[in-house]
Design an enzyme around this catalytic site. Structure first.
Site: not given
Length: 461
Positions: A108, A337
């Site tokens: 992430d 992201d």
């Protein structure tokens, strides 16, 4: 090879570079799914993920350590792991402890903490891998509650909240909130972390005994690659890292390289380098100033500066460590992201994009796709696939540097319709992994720049 890392305190000193790359494969979370089921799962997780408010279809619309204290020095080698498209998440295989406990974790770029579920797991989500038992690891140790590492957490906004339960329990207990409603609680600890053939001693991680809203069962936890001091790239003093993500339907694994070469994408002619911004609202994110939008050959729409959007309260981050970076963030912006499949645009920009696409495509609008949970869909001509209709490019301008997105980075075919893999948000915009497919993405943390290079994953060094 075993490599010793020491925690850097204070947390914001510049980090030395890793001299050699470590390569990893990225595996797909939903490797057993194909077609629409894979896309639907990915979109569902994306809609549940952001700390921004999204419009549903049809609606209204930190560091390695030998101890908790001490100085930090560079690791002797960088690490590389393979990345596989995961319907919204990509997984890496790692090892923790002595003897090594192997597990999969979701990577992430929009969070920092490295954490995994640990025994005894009082309130945890179901995971496929065996749950790590820290009592079986001879190299496991807790971060003392009295340490600067534990104490400094509460000094910075959005950093994990840590407490000491009692004088008899010297362990640093944390609560960490991330991605939407995700929360993990447990003990801050240190242990060996194996990345490929390299072993790093004293990596700080969250040993979670309570978690909710977490990653899918294929992941035992998360590996934060954000800009904050607790992320894996900060702990390993990584100056550059890069990844390449294959198309969602591809069986080819992706790639992640920690400690990438400075000239890794120099031979790719179709590339754009963008300077990251320093944002007090989003200090841990890879944040880019978004100042323009263009569809096809239409005149670009340059962004006017409104009141800043609200911060993503459900995401967690930490003040960015020292290093390169651009100027101040503008009111519009976009975070990169890797864990969100679809992208999100701030509401007014999204509406402009919809208007321009309707004008360019000249296809009838379809009702929103309930199956894929995508809002903007168009009806394809009878017997004609998406690959045979005209789809304009969509270009995003970041401080005057244009990133061009093509058909396969924008739409997905759903029966007689094709639907836009972009959603609407009332907060900060997000560049998701669907739009990053078939690109080699290089993060130069020292210079504060991100390069998007259009090249296949097979050609990635």
């Amino acid at each position: 090879m075993e490599l010793l890392l020491v925690l850097l305190l204070p947390l914001f000193l510049a980090l030395p570079a890793l001299p050699a790359p470590v390569r990893l494969e990225l595996a797909r979370v939903d490797a057993n799914l194909t077609g629409h089921d894979l896309i639907r799962r990915a979109v569902e997780r994306s809609l549940d993920r952001p700390g921004v408010v999204v419009a549903r279809p049809g609606g209204d619309g930190a560091g390695a350590a030998t101890a908790a204290d001490g100085g930090r020095r560079s690791a002797a080698a960088a690490a590389e792991a393979p990345v596989v498209a995961g319907g919204g998440e990509y997984l890496v295989k790692l090892g923790i402890g002595t003897p090594q406990h192997f597990f999969s974790a979701a990577i992430d770029t929009a969070t920092d903490l490295v954490w995994m579920q640990c025994q005894p797991c009082v309130s945890c989500y179901r995971q496929l891998d065996p749950v790590f038992n820290p009592r079986l690891s001879s190299s496991y140790a807790v971060v003392p509650c009295s340490s600067d590492t534990c104490g400094q957490f509460d000094e910075h906004r959005h950093v994990p909240h840590c407490v000491c339960r009692s004088e008899d329990d010297d362990a640093c207990q944390y609560t960490y909130r991330y991605s939407g409603n995700g929360v993990t609680r447990g003990t801050l600890a240190i242990d060996k972390l194996a990345i490929g053939s390299d072993v790093f001693h004293g990596v700080i991680f969250g040993c979670s005994n309570s978690s909710a809203g977490g990653p899918p069962p294929q992941a035992s936890g998360l590996v934060g690659l954000g800009r904050g001091p607790l992320s894996l790239v900060s702990q390993l003093s990584v100056r550059r890292f890069m990844y390449c993500l294959p198309p969602p339907m591809s069986q080819t694994p992706g790639k992640l390289v920690l400690g990438a070469a400075v000239d890794a994408v120099r031979n790719v002619s179709d590339r754009v380098t963008i300077t990251m911004s320093s944002s007090t609202r989003y200090p841990s994110y890879y944040y880019l100033n978004l100042d323009g939008l263009a569809v096809g050959d239409q005149t670009p729409r340059m962004v006017r500066t409104p009141a800043p959007p609200p911060p993503p309260t459900a995401r967690s981050g930490a003040a960015a460590p020292g290093g390169g970076g651009g100027g101040r963030a503008n009111a519009y912006g976009m975070i990169v992201d890797i864990a969100s499949t679809i992208s999100f645009l701030e509401a007014s920009l999204y509406d402009e994009l919809v208007d321009d696409l309707e004008e360019e495509l000249r296809l009838p609008r379809a009702t929103p796709s309930r199956r894929l949970e995508l809002d903007l869909c168009f009806i394809l001509p009878e017997g004609v696939g998406m690959d045979r209709v005209y789809v304009p490019t969509v270009s995003l301008s970041f401080d005057g540097r244009w990133l061009e997105l093509e058909r396969d980075q924008l739409f997905v075919e759903d029966g007689r319709t094709m639907c836009l893999m972009v959603g609407k948000t009332s907060g900060v915009s997000i560049l998701g992994n669907f739009q990053q497919q078939n690109m080699q993405v290089l993060y130069n943390l020292r210079r504060g720049k991100i390069t998007f290079a259009k090249a296949s994953c097979e050609s990635m060094p």
